[in-house]
Scaffold this motif. Structure first.
Motif, PDB file in Angstrom:
ATOM      1  N   ASN A  27      39.546 -48.133  57.658  1.00  0.00           N
ATOM      2  CA  ASN A  27      40.761 -48.274  58.459  1.00  0.00           C
ATOM      3  C   ASN A  27      41.799 -48.951  57.573  1.00  0.00           C
ATOM      4  O   ASN A  27      41.531 -50.002  56.982  1.00  0.00           O
ATOM      5  N   LEU A  28      42.959 -48.340  57.470  1.00  0.00           N
ATOM      6  CA  LEU A  28      44.041 -48.889  56.640  1.00  0.00           C
ATOM      7  C   LEU A  28      45.255 -49.193  57.506  1.00  0.00           C
ATOM      8  O   LEU A  28      45.745 -48.313  58.221  1.00  0.00           O
ATOM      9  N   PHE A  29      45.740 -50.428  57.445  1.00  0.00           N
ATOM     10  CA  PHE A  29      47.023 -50.776  58.038  1.00  0.00           C
ATOM     11  C   PHE A  29      47.996 -50.868  56.869  1.00  0.00           C
ATOM     12  O   PHE A  29      47.828 -51.695  55.976  1.00  0.00           O
ATOM     13  N   MET A  30      49.006 -49.984  56.851  1.00  0.00           N
ATOM     14  CA  MET A  30      49.902 -49.868  55.694  1.00  0.00           C
ATOM     15  C   MET A  30      51.352 -50.109  56.087  1.00  0.00           C
ATOM     16  O   MET A  30      51.786 -49.692  57.166  1.00  0.00           O
ATOM     17  N   THR A  31      52.069 -50.765  55.201  1.00  0.00           N
ATOM     18  CA  THR A  31      53.503 -50.973  55.359  1.00  0.00           C
ATOM     19  C   THR A  31      54.177 -50.571  54.053  1.00  0.00           C
ATOM     20  O   THR A  31      53.898 -51.149  53.007  1.00  0.00           O
ATOM     21  N   ALA A  32      55.029 -49.566  54.117  1.00  0.00           N
ATOM     22  CA  ALA A  32      55.834 -49.160  52.960  1.00  0.00           C
ATOM     23  C   ALA A  32      57.274 -49.546  53.280  1.00  0.00           C
ATOM     24  O   ALA A  32      57.778 -49.260  54.366  1.00  0.00           O
ATOM     25  N   SER A  33      57.927 -50.215  52.349  1.00  0.00           N
ATOM     26  CA  SER A  33      59.309 -50.609  52.599  1.00  0.00           C
ATOM     27  C   SER A  33      60.130 -50.482  51.326  1.00  0.00           C
ATOM     28  O   SER A  33      59.605 -50.476  50.219  1.00  0.00           O
ATOM     29  N   LEU A  34      61.404 -50.367  51.526  1.00  0.00           N
ATOM     30  CA  LEU A  34      62.354 -50.293  50.425  1.00  0.00           C
ATOM     31  C   LEU A  34      63.547 -51.147  50.793  1.00  0.00           C
ATOM     32  O   LEU A  34      64.185 -50.916  51.821  1.00  0.00           O
ATOM     33  N   LYS A  35      63.822 -52.156  49.986  1.00  0.00           N
ATOM     34  CA  LYS A  35      64.964 -53.036  50.226  1.00  0.00           C
ATOM     35  C   LYS A  35      66.000 -52.760  49.138  1.00  0.00           C
ATOM     36  O   LYS A  35      65.698 -52.852  47.950  1.00  0.00           O
ATOM     37  N   GLU A  36      67.209 -52.379  49.580  1.00  0.00           N
ATOM     38  CA  GLU A  36      68.281 -52.012  48.651  1.00  0.00           C
ATOM     39  C   GLU A  36      69.447 -52.981  48.757  1.00  0.00           C
ATOM     40  O   GLU A  36      69.836 -53.378  49.850  1.00  0.00           O
ATOM     41  N   PHE A  37      70.018 -53.336  47.620  1.00  0.00           N
ATOM     42  CA  PHE A  37      71.239 -54.137  47.561  1.00  0.00           C
ATOM     43  C   PHE A  37      72.412 -53.177  47.512  1.00  0.00           C
ATOM     44  O   PHE A  37      72.515 -52.340  46.622  1.00  0.00           O
ATOM     45  N   LEU A  38      73.302 -53.254  48.497  1.00  0.00           N
ATOM     46  CA  LEU A  38      74.420 -52.319  48.596  1.00  0.00           C
ATOM     47  C   LEU A  38      75.727 -52.883  48.055  1.00  0.00           C
ATOM     48  O   LEU A  38      76.734 -52.194  48.028  1.00  0.00           O
ATOM     49  N   GLY A  39      75.737 -54.143  47.664  1.00  0.00           N
ATOM     50  CA  GLY A  39      76.958 -54.790  47.200  1.00  0.00           C
ATOM     51  C   GLY A  39      77.259 -55.985  48.087  1.00  0.00           C
ATOM     52  O   GLY A  39      76.394 -56.493  48.790  1.00  0.00           O
ATOM     53  N   TYR A  40      78.512 -56.414  48.064  1.00  0.00           N
ATOM     54  CA  TYR A  40      78.920 -57.550  48.885  1.00  0.00           C
ATOM     55  C   TYR A  40      79.869 -57.090  49.977  1.00  0.00           C
ATOM     56  O   TYR A  40      80.615 -56.137  49.806  1.00  0.00           O
ATOM     57  N   ASP A  68      52.249 -52.691  51.114  1.00  0.00           N
ATOM     58  CA  ASP A  68      51.180 -53.607  51.513  1.00  0.00           C
ATOM     59  C   ASP A  68      50.147 -52.815  52.293  1.00  0.00           C
ATOM     60  O   ASP A  68      50.497 -51.971  53.118  1.00  0.00           O
ATOM     61  N   VAL A  69      48.879 -53.121  52.055  1.00  0.00           N
ATOM     62  CA  VAL A  69      47.805 -52.444  52.786  1.00  0.00           C
ATOM     63  C   VAL A  69      46.702 -53.458  53.082  1.00  0.00           C
ATOM     64  O   VAL A  69      46.395 -54.315  52.257  1.00  0.00           O
ATOM     65  N   VAL A  70      46.153 -53.350  54.286  1.00  0.00           N
ATOM     66  CA  VAL A  70      45.001 -54.161  54.676  1.00  0.00           C
ATOM     67  C   VAL A  70      43.888 -53.177  55.054  1.00  0.00           C
ATOM     68  O   VAL A  70      43.982 -52.495  56.072  1.00  0.00           O
ATOM     69  N   PRO A  71      42.829 -53.093  54.214  1.00  0.00           N
ATOM     70  CA  PRO A  71      41.733 -52.157  54.507  1.00  0.00           C
ATOM     71  C   PRO A  71      40.586 -52.860  55.234  1.00  0.00           C
ATOM     72  O   PRO A  71      40.298 -54.029  54.995  1.00  0.00           O
ATOM     73  N   TYR A  72      39.941 -52.123  56.118  1.00  0.00           N
ATOM     74  CA  TYR A  72      38.736 -52.580  56.804  1.00  0.00           C
ATOM     75  C   TYR A  72      37.697 -51.472  56.716  1.00  0.00           C
ATOM     76  O   TYR A  72      38.016 -50.314  56.992  1.00  0.00           O
ATOM     77  N   VAL A  73      36.457 -51.827  56.368  1.00  0.00           N
ATOM     78  CA  VAL A  73      35.367 -50.862  56.404  1.00  0.00           C
ATOM     79  C   VAL A  73      34.793 -50.916  57.811  1.00  0.00           C
ATOM     80  O   VAL A  73      34.441 -51.978  58.317  1.00  0.00           O
ATOM     81  N   MET A  74      34.711 -49.753  58.438  1.00  0.00           N
ATOM     82  CA  MET A  74      34.234 -49.672  59.814  1.00  0.00           C
ATOM     83  C   MET A  74      32.699 -49.747  59.853  1.00  0.00           C
ATOM     84  O   MET A  74      32.035 -49.643  58.824  1.00  0.00           O
ATOM     85  N   ALA A  75      32.139 -49.909  61.059  1.00  0.00           N
ATOM     86  CA  ALA A  75      30.705 -50.125  61.251  1.00  0.00           C
ATOM     87  C   ALA A  75      29.838 -48.986  60.723  1.00  0.00           C
ATOM     88  O   ALA A  75      28.693 -49.214  60.317  1.00  0.00           O
ATOM     89  N   ASP A  76      30.363 -47.745  60.666  1.00  0.00           N
ATOM     90  CA  ASP A  76      29.556 -46.621  60.176  1.00  0.00           C
ATOM     91  C   ASP A  76      29.381 -46.637  58.661  1.00  0.00           C
ATOM     92  O   ASP A  76      28.629 -45.842  58.106  1.00  0.00           O
TER      93      ASP A  76
END
Length: 166
Positions: free
Chosen positions: A40-53, A27-35
């Protein structure tokens, strides 16, 4: 209670399920700055794994009726491991950033990762893989054409813009 239409031995195999998103997500939320050249990028990288029961036992005991007799069974608890990395960066138009060091493992559920750093002892079976995300932020007009040519941004050749305060 047994769900309608489920009788006999089928009753112990009846489990409600729900959809769960697994795998990598970015996920990324970009903002163009005043110049008008800095993104500006706020980024979230994630990995969700299923390991079993969970093999240590079943939780959430429920009552079922098996051939008219009351019986109790537990619902299996899925073991899910989520790795996550957050970053906020400033880039000039058309610059790239690499997010790395997000291990992909067959870790035990107790392992925790914060900003790519492992907080508990290494897992017994760690794969030598990493999730790597490369992002190039480019400003474009509504037609998809770049807003700035390289010669309009000689300052971008000297490195990245000042970064946000931590």
């Amino acid at each position: 209670l047994t769900p309608p239409g489920v009788t006999g031995a089928d009753a112990t195999n009846y489990l409600e399920t729900e959809t769960m998103e697994l795998g990598p997500q970015f996920d990324v939320v970009p903002y163009v700055m005043a110049d008008d050249f800095t993104i500006n990028l706020f980024m979230t990288a994630s990995l969700k794994e299923f390991l079993g029961y969970d093999e240590r036992g079943r939780t959430n005991e429920v009552t079922v009726y098996l051939n008219g007799q009351r019986s109790y069974t537990g619902t299996p608890t899925p073991l899910i491991h989520q790795h996550q990395m957050l970053a906020t960066v400033n880039l000039w138009d058309n610059q790239s950033v690499i997010l790395a060091h997000l291990p992909v493992t067959t870790a035990q559920p107790a392992d925790e990762y914060v900003a790519g750093k492992q907080m508990i002892s290494p897992p017994a079976k760690a794969d030598k893989k990493q999730l790597v995300v490369i992002v190039t932020a480019t400003m474009v007009d509504p037609a998809g054409n770049r807003l700035h040519a390289e010669d309009e941004m000689p300052f971008a050749q000297n490195g990245p813009p000042p970064q946000p305060a931590k």
